[in-house]
Design a protein around this motif. Structure first.
Motif, mmCIF file in Angstrom:
data_model
loop_
_atom_site.group_PDB
_atom_site.id
_atom_site.type_symbol
_atom_site.label_atom_id
_atom_site.label_comp_id
_atom_site.label_asym_id
_atom_site.label_seq_id
_atom_site.Cartn_x
_atom_site.Cartn_y
_atom_site.Cartn_z
ATOM 1 N N ALA A 227 19.388 3.362 26.129
ATOM 2 C CA ALA A 227 19.220 4.017 24.708
ATOM 3 C C ALA A 227 18.009 4.928 24.978
ATOM 4 C CB ALA A 227 18.861 3.067 24.003
ATOM 5 N N SER A 228 17.208 4.795 25.768
ATOM 6 C CA SER A 228 16.104 5.983 25.884
ATOM 7 C C SER A 228 16.706 7.244 26.237
ATOM 8 C CB SER A 228 15.066 5.252 26.991
ATOM 9 O OG SER A 228 14.077 6.452 27.249
ATOM 10 N N GLY B 151 27.824 1.184 23.627
ATOM 11 C CA GLY B 151 27.182 0.714 22.280
ATOM 12 C C GLY B 151 27.399 1.544 21.328
ATOM 13 N N THR C 240 26.138 4.669 20.225
ATOM 14 C CA THR C 240 25.012 5.449 19.338
ATOM 15 C C THR C 240 24.866 6.650 20.269
ATOM 16 O OG1 THR C 240 22.969 4.956 20.611
ATOM 17 C CG2 THR C 240 23.951 3.336 18.911
ATOM 18 N N LYS D 84 22.195 7.860 21.185
ATOM 19 C CA LYS D 84 20.776 7.655 22.055
ATOM 20 C C LYS D 84 20.942 7.708 23.357
ATOM 21 C CE LYS D 84 17.425 5.995 20.037
ATOM 22 N NZ LYS D 84 16.193 5.513 19.354
ATOM 23 N N MET E 86 21.985 -0.183 12.485
ATOM 24 C CA MET E 86 21.886 1.122 13.266
ATOM 25 C C MET E 86 22.608 2.176 12.492
ATOM 26 S SD MET E 86 21.952 0.200 17.311
ATOM 27 C CE MET E 86 20.674 -0.774 17.935
ATOM 28 N N MET F 119 23.434 -8.297 16.835
ATOM 29 C CA MET F 119 23.359 -7.714 18.147
ATOM 30 C C MET F 119 24.383 -8.658 18.909
ATOM 31 S SD MET F 119 21.927 -4.947 18.551
ATOM 32 C CE MET F 119 20.902 -4.702 20.252
ATOM 33 N N ARG G 119 27.764 -7.672 18.423
ATOM 34 C CA ARG G 119 28.158 -6.445 19.224
ATOM 35 C C ARG G 119 28.396 -6.698 20.668
ATOM 36 N NH1 ARG G 119 23.403 -1.911 20.385
ATOM 37 N NH2 ARG G 119 24.799 -0.181 19.915
ATOM 38 N N GLY H 297 19.350 1.121 32.807
ATOM 39 C CA GLY H 297 18.960 0.971 31.617
ATOM 40 C C GLY H 297 17.878 -0.039 31.449
ATOM 41 N N GLY H 298 17.268 -0.527 30.486
ATOM 42 C CA GLY H 298 16.132 -1.388 30.228
ATOM 43 C C GLY H 298 16.587 -2.713 29.749
ATOM 44 N N VAL H 299 15.746 -3.180 29.065
ATOM 45 C CA VAL H 299 16.008 -4.762 28.361
ATOM 46 C C VAL H 299 17.414 -5.009 27.905
ATOM 47 C CG1 VAL H 299 15.033 -6.555 27.180
ATOM 48 C CG2 VAL H 299 13.595 -5.282 28.745
ATOM 49 N N GLY H 300 17.919 -3.882 27.103
ATOM 50 C CA GLY H 300 18.978 -4.176 26.437
ATOM 51 C C GLY H 300 19.963 -4.155 27.351
ATOM 52 N N THR H 301 20.126 -3.138 28.266
ATOM 53 C CA THR H 301 21.173 -3.095 29.173
ATOM 54 C C THR H 301 21.035 -4.565 30.103
ATOM 55 O OG1 THR H 301 20.951 -0.938 29.043
ATOM 56 C CG2 THR H 301 21.889 -1.811 31.172
ATOM 57 N N GLU I 207 22.781 -7.291 28.052
ATOM 58 C CA GLU I 207 24.133 -7.158 28.031
ATOM 59 C C GLU I 207 24.697 -7.487 29.316
ATOM 60 O OE1 GLU I 207 23.792 -3.477 24.710
ATOM 61 O OE2 GLU I 207 24.146 -3.042 26.723
HETATM 62 P P1 AMP Z 1 18.147 -0.347 26.966
HETATM 63 O O1 AMP Z 1 18.773 -0.570 27.954
HETATM 64 O O2 AMP Z 1 16.856 -1.287 26.442
HETATM 65 O O3 AMP Z 1 17.741 1.077 26.679
HETATM 66 O O4 AMP Z 1 19.066 -0.866 25.732
HETATM 67 C C1 AMP Z 1 20.319 -0.098 25.716
HETATM 68 C C2 AMP Z 1 21.268 -1.068 25.274
HETATM 69 O O5 AMP Z 1 20.949 -1.966 24.243
HETATM 70 C C3 AMP Z 1 22.504 -0.255 24.781
HETATM 71 O O6 AMP Z 1 23.637 -0.693 25.253
HETATM 72 C C4 AMP Z 1 22.412 -0.813 23.237
HETATM 73 O O7 AMP Z 1 23.660 -1.609 23.259
HETATM 74 C C5 AMP Z 1 21.289 -1.757 22.959
HETATM 75 N N1 AMP Z 1 20.171 -0.912 22.198
HETATM 76 C C6 AMP Z 1 18.849 -1.160 22.617
HETATM 77 N N2 AMP Z 1 18.037 -0.472 21.828
HETATM 78 C C7 AMP Z 1 18.615 0.541 21.155
HETATM 79 C C8 AMP Z 1 18.587 1.492 20.348
HETATM 80 N N3 AMP Z 1 17.184 1.895 19.884
HETATM 81 N N4 AMP Z 1 19.535 2.102 19.898
HETATM 82 C C9 AMP Z 1 20.743 1.731 20.188
HETATM 83 N N5 AMP Z 1 21.069 0.684 21.024
HETATM 84 C C10 AMP Z 1 20.184 -0.053 21.636
#
Ligand code: AMP
Length: 176
Positions: A12-13, A41, A43, A45, A70, A87, A90, A106-110, A113
């Motif tokens: 998302a970054s 996801g 968005t 972003k 969101m 979430m 989702r 990706g980060g923690v969100g990735t 998932e």
């Molecule tokens: P990250 O890998 O931490 O950047 O998180 C990205 C994944 O987590 C995306 O695939 C979204 O499903 C979810 N996610 C985490 N943070 C966000 C955000 N600020 N906006 C949208 N989705 C996000």
């Protein structure tokens, strides 16, 4: 569902090295050329936008799943835009009808998932092929961790083999 669906987990970054988004473009383009509908996801972003932009450029169907909190961040040109309450929902809906789940850098969100999907594949609750695109060594550390799980008996080898790490777009294409 009429066709094949590929799910992309990604950042998302927007503050990431452009090489990761370039790899995302190449991977999504390859999946579209193979006839996949693209799920993310959804968005506007970070790499999520890159995934949707690329899929649309390639003429593929685009499906995005977002939690209601969101609202306002949704990608504007989705073929299917699905809202969830949480979430967790989702993640569940992102996997619906998917035969391929790809983790891009990706980060923690990735990671969340990806890890949940790895667990569901291990438990035979999801039959998607999991491909982890190890762009420029980004996922070397995760690959080592997964191997360490095998060494320590935390993970069995047949399951480990279902978590496919690829380093190049050529290797990626072979998994489509
Ligand atoms: P990250 O890998 O931490 O950047 O998180 C990205 C994944 O987590 C995306 O695939 C979204 O499903 C979810 N996610 C985490 N943070 C966000 C955000 N600020 N906006 C949208 N989705 C996000």
């Amino acid at each position: 569902m009429s066709g094949k669906r590929a799910l992309f987990f990604c950042a998302a970054s927007s503050s990431i090295d452009p090489k990761y988004n370039q790899a995302a473009r190449e991977a999504v383009r390859a999946a579209c050329l193979c006839g996949y509908e693209i799920v993310s996801g959804g968005t506007i972003k970070g790499t999520m936008k890159v995934v949707s932009d690329t899929a649309r450029e390639c003429g593929a169907r685009v499906r995005g799943i977002l939690p209601r909190f969101m609202e306002g961040l949704e990608y504007p040109e989705m073929d299917d835009l699905i809202w969830t309450d949480t979430m967790s929902q989702r993640k569940e809906l992102m996997r619906e009808g998917v035969s391929l789940a790809v983790a891009l850098p990706g980060g923690v969100g990735t990671l969340d998932e990806l890890a949940e999907t790895c667990t569901l594949v291990r438990l035979h609750q999801c039959d998607a092929k999991i491909v982890i695109f190890n762009v420029d060594g980004f996922y070397d550390i995760l690959e080592r961790l997964f191997d360490y799980y095998v060494e320590t008996g935390m993970l069995d080898m047949p399951t480990r083999r279902k978590y496919i790490f690829v380093k190049t777009i050529e290797e990626f294409k072979k998994e489509l």
